[in-house]
Design an enzyme around this catalytic site. Structure first.
Site, short mmCIF file in Angstrom:
data_model
loop_
_atom_site.label_atom_id
_atom_site.label_comp_id
_atom_site.label_asym_id
_atom_site.label_seq_id
_atom_site.Cartn_x
_atom_site.Cartn_y
_atom_site.Cartn_z
N GLY A 10 0.82 -1.21 0.00
CA GLY A 10 0.00 0.00 0.00
C GLY A 10 0.85 1.26 0.00
O GLY A 10 1.93 1.29 0.59
N ARG A 72 0.62 -5.10 -5.18
CA ARG A 72 0.72 -6.15 -4.17
C ARG A 72 1.15 -7.47 -4.81
O ARG A 72 0.74 -8.55 -4.39
CB ARG A 72 -0.61 -6.29 -3.42
CG ARG A 72 -0.97 -5.06 -2.60
CD ARG A 72 -1.99 -5.36 -1.54
NE ARG A 72 -1.57 -6.43 -0.64
CZ ARG A 72 -0.69 -6.29 0.35
NH1 ARG A 72 -0.11 -5.13 0.56
NH2 ARG A 72 -0.37 -7.32 1.10
N ASP A 103 5.67 -5.59 6.01
CA ASP A 103 6.15 -6.94 6.27
C ASP A 103 6.04 -7.85 5.04
O ASP A 103 6.87 -8.74 4.85
CB ASP A 103 5.44 -7.56 7.47
CG ASP A 103 3.93 -7.54 7.34
OD1 ASP A 103 3.40 -6.92 6.40
OD2 ASP A 103 3.26 -8.14 8.21
N THR A 125 4.71 1.53 6.55
CA THR A 125 3.32 1.13 6.75
C THR A 125 2.63 2.18 7.60
O THR A 125 3.15 2.54 8.67
CB THR A 125 3.18 -0.25 7.43
OG1 THR A 125 1.83 -0.42 7.87
CG2 THR A 125 4.11 -0.42 8.61
N ILE A 126 1.47 2.66 7.15
CA ILE A 126 0.75 3.63 7.97
C ILE A 126 0.21 2.97 9.23
O ILE A 126 -0.08 3.65 10.21
CB ILE A 126 -0.39 4.33 7.19
CG1 ILE A 126 -1.49 3.34 6.81
CG2 ILE A 126 0.14 5.08 5.99
CD1 ILE A 126 -2.76 4.02 6.32
N ASP A 127 0.08 1.62 9.22
CA ASP A 127 -0.41 0.92 10.41
C ASP A 127 0.59 0.94 11.56
O ASP A 127 0.23 0.64 12.70
CB ASP A 127 -0.74 -0.54 10.07
CG ASP A 127 -1.99 -0.67 9.22
OD1 ASP A 127 -2.69 0.35 9.01
OD2 ASP A 127 -2.27 -1.79 8.73
N ASP A 129 2.90 -1.12 12.30
CA ASP A 129 2.92 -2.43 12.97
C ASP A 129 4.13 -3.28 12.62
O ASP A 129 4.12 -4.49 12.83
CB ASP A 129 1.64 -3.20 12.66
CG ASP A 129 1.45 -3.47 11.17
OD1 ASP A 129 2.28 -3.01 10.36
OD2 ASP A 129 0.47 -4.14 10.81
N ARG A 162 -26.30 12.46 18.00
CA ARG A 162 -26.03 11.15 17.39
C ARG A 162 -24.78 10.50 17.97
O ARG A 162 -23.91 11.16 18.54
CB ARG A 162 -25.82 11.30 15.88
CG ARG A 162 -27.08 11.54 15.08
CD ARG A 162 -26.73 11.82 13.63
NE ARG A 162 -27.93 11.94 12.80
CZ ARG A 162 -27.96 12.53 11.62
NH1 ARG A 162 -26.87 13.06 11.12
NH2 ARG A 162 -29.09 12.58 10.92
N GLY A 170 -6.09 -0.24 10.10
CA GLY A 170 -5.43 -0.99 11.15
C GLY A 170 -5.86 -2.44 11.08
O GLY A 170 -6.85 -2.83 11.69
N ARG A 171 -5.12 -3.23 10.29
CA ARG A 171 -5.50 -4.62 10.05
C ARG A 171 -5.30 -5.49 11.29
O ARG A 171 -6.22 -6.17 11.75
CB ARG A 171 -4.68 -5.19 8.88
CG ARG A 171 -4.88 -6.68 8.63
CD ARG A 171 -4.08 -7.16 7.45
NE ARG A 171 -4.57 -6.56 6.22
CZ ARG A 171 -5.59 -7.05 5.52
NH1 ARG A 171 -6.23 -8.13 5.93
NH2 ARG A 171 -5.97 -6.45 4.42
N ARG A 272 -24.58 6.81 13.15
CA ARG A 272 -24.08 6.87 11.77
C ARG A 272 -22.63 6.40 11.75
O ARG A 272 -21.94 6.42 12.77
CB ARG A 272 -24.16 8.30 11.21
CG ARG A 272 -25.59 8.83 11.10
CD ARG A 272 -26.33 8.16 9.95
NE ARG A 272 -27.63 8.80 9.73
CZ ARG A 272 -28.75 8.45 10.34
NH1 ARG A 272 -28.73 7.46 11.25
NH2 ARG A 272 -29.88 9.07 10.07
N ARG A 281 -4.31 7.42 3.47
CA ARG A 281 -3.07 7.15 2.73
C ARG A 281 -2.64 8.31 1.83
O ARG A 281 -1.49 8.38 1.42
CB ARG A 281 -3.26 5.92 1.83
CG ARG A 281 -3.40 4.60 2.55
CD ARG A 281 -3.30 3.46 1.55
NE ARG A 281 -3.46 2.17 2.16
CZ ARG A 281 -2.51 1.50 2.81
NH1 ARG A 281 -1.32 2.04 2.93
NH2 ARG A 281 -2.76 0.32 3.32
#
Length: 349
Positions: A10, A72, A103, A125-127, A129, A162, A170-171, A272, A281
């Site tokens: 990504g 990918r 990774d 990685t933006i995650d 991790d 609301r 975040g996988r 909502r 990203r």
């Protein structure tokens, strides 16, 4: 030396800053030549290249995305794929390959290293991790984008009484969710590291309502999972489609909408969902990410000339160091209890 560069997986803000820094350091300080491989491992596998020189990297520091584009593609999924990559690198007279990725991308780089290919990794990685480094570039930008979105939904949530669920990326880890959630003043934060049940979430929102706050903001990472009391498929993330990519990852997405419906059902509060998706990203990297990515690019070129093959550049404290690729890809870097305690400390019991 003749150095190849690729960006895989990504995209994220800061990729161009890494490319720019690596190329400028190599040309000005080592008299290197650079070859860019287009679209990640696909470029190496299919031998698709572009020239990287001072002109091609001029003006790209503030740009999001990557001038090399990405994919990918996993060469291990193709018969003889790794050997073909090695042969193409040899045919292009590449002395070392700088692989910029997470990774998945770096696991391919490590296997090529085991085959005798000279590679240096850069953590992306933006995650946030990836093990072996204190922070990945792109993460700070993603957190800032998510925090701004949370700030914006606060006002509309309050105006309409609301509950608004904000789904962030975040996988396998909740770094974006917990940092943007705390920074944005979210009332509930849900991360992959901890399963959750609707009853507990609903109870917390009801108590907040009883205290006179008639709106709430819930931040949820896309990989967060329901506990067993909600669904027979408990313990697995919500996916947007069943197909998987070449690294065997399902496309996550949809938990925000599912969670919003369950919250409304359990509380009776109008709810909502907002899914930030690829907004996190895109766009220009923050100053912090530009600086970190630049340091990684400089460090990668220095690592090549120091013979640190099979290593990844990393941030440790305030220093750029190198760590073995094998260590960097061995496990997912999860949110620690210290940050979880920050979120817990801000809420009621």
């Amino acid at each position: 030396m003749r150095i190849g560069i690729l960006t895989g997986g990504g995209d994220c803000p800061g990729l161009n800053a890494v490319i720019r820094a690596a190329v400028r350091k190599g040309i000005f300080h080592y008299d290197d030549e650079f070859v860019g491989y287009v679209e990640g491992w696909r470029g190496v596998f299919e031998n698709i290249t572009m020239q990287l020189d001072l002109k091609s990297v001029s003006g790209i520091l503030p740009r999001g995305g990557t001038i090399l584009r990405t994919s990918r593609t996993n060469p291990r999924k193709h018969e003889g794929g790794l050997q073909r990559c090695s042969d193409n690198l040899t045919a292009n007279r590449i002395d070392c390959l700088i692989a910029i990725g997470g990774d998945d991308t770096l696991s391919v780089a490590y296997q090529l290293h085991e085959m005798g290919v000279k590679v240096v990794g850069v953590p992306k990685t933006i995650d946030n991790d990836l093990c072996g480094t204190d922070q990945c570039f792109g993460f700070d930008t993603a957190v800032n984008i998510a925090t701004e979105a949370i700030d914006r939904v606060h006002t509309t949530a309050e105006a309409h009484n609301r509950v608004i669920v904000v789904e962030v990326m975040g996988r396998n880890s909740g770094w974006i969710a917990i940092q943007s959630g705390v920074a944005g003043g979210a009332d509930v934060i849900l991360i992959p590291e901890r399963t959750f049940d609707i009853a507990s979430v609903a109870d917390k929102l009801k108590r907040r309502h009883e205290r006179g706050s008639f709106f709430s903001v819930v931040v949820v990472a896309e990989g967060a999972t329901f506990s067993s009391d909600m669904d027979p498929d408990h313990g697995t993330p919500i996916v947007s489609e069943l197909s998987k990519d070449e690294f065997n990852h399902a496309r996550l997405g949809g938990i925000g909408n599912v969670l919003a419906k369950e919250i409304e059902r359990a509380t009776g509060f109008e709810t909502r969902a907002v899914v930030l998706g690829h907004i996190q990203r895109g766009g220009s990297p923050t100053a912090l990410d530009r600086m970190l990515a630049t340091r990684y690019g400089l460090g990668a070129t220095d690592a090549v000339h120091a013979g640190k093959f099979g290593d990844m550049v990393a941030l440790k404290g305030t220093d750029i160091v190198t760590v073995p690729l094998k260590d960097a890809i061995q496990r997912t870097r999860l949110v620690g209890q210290d940050l979880i305690d920050v979120a817990i400390g801000l809420g009621d019991k």
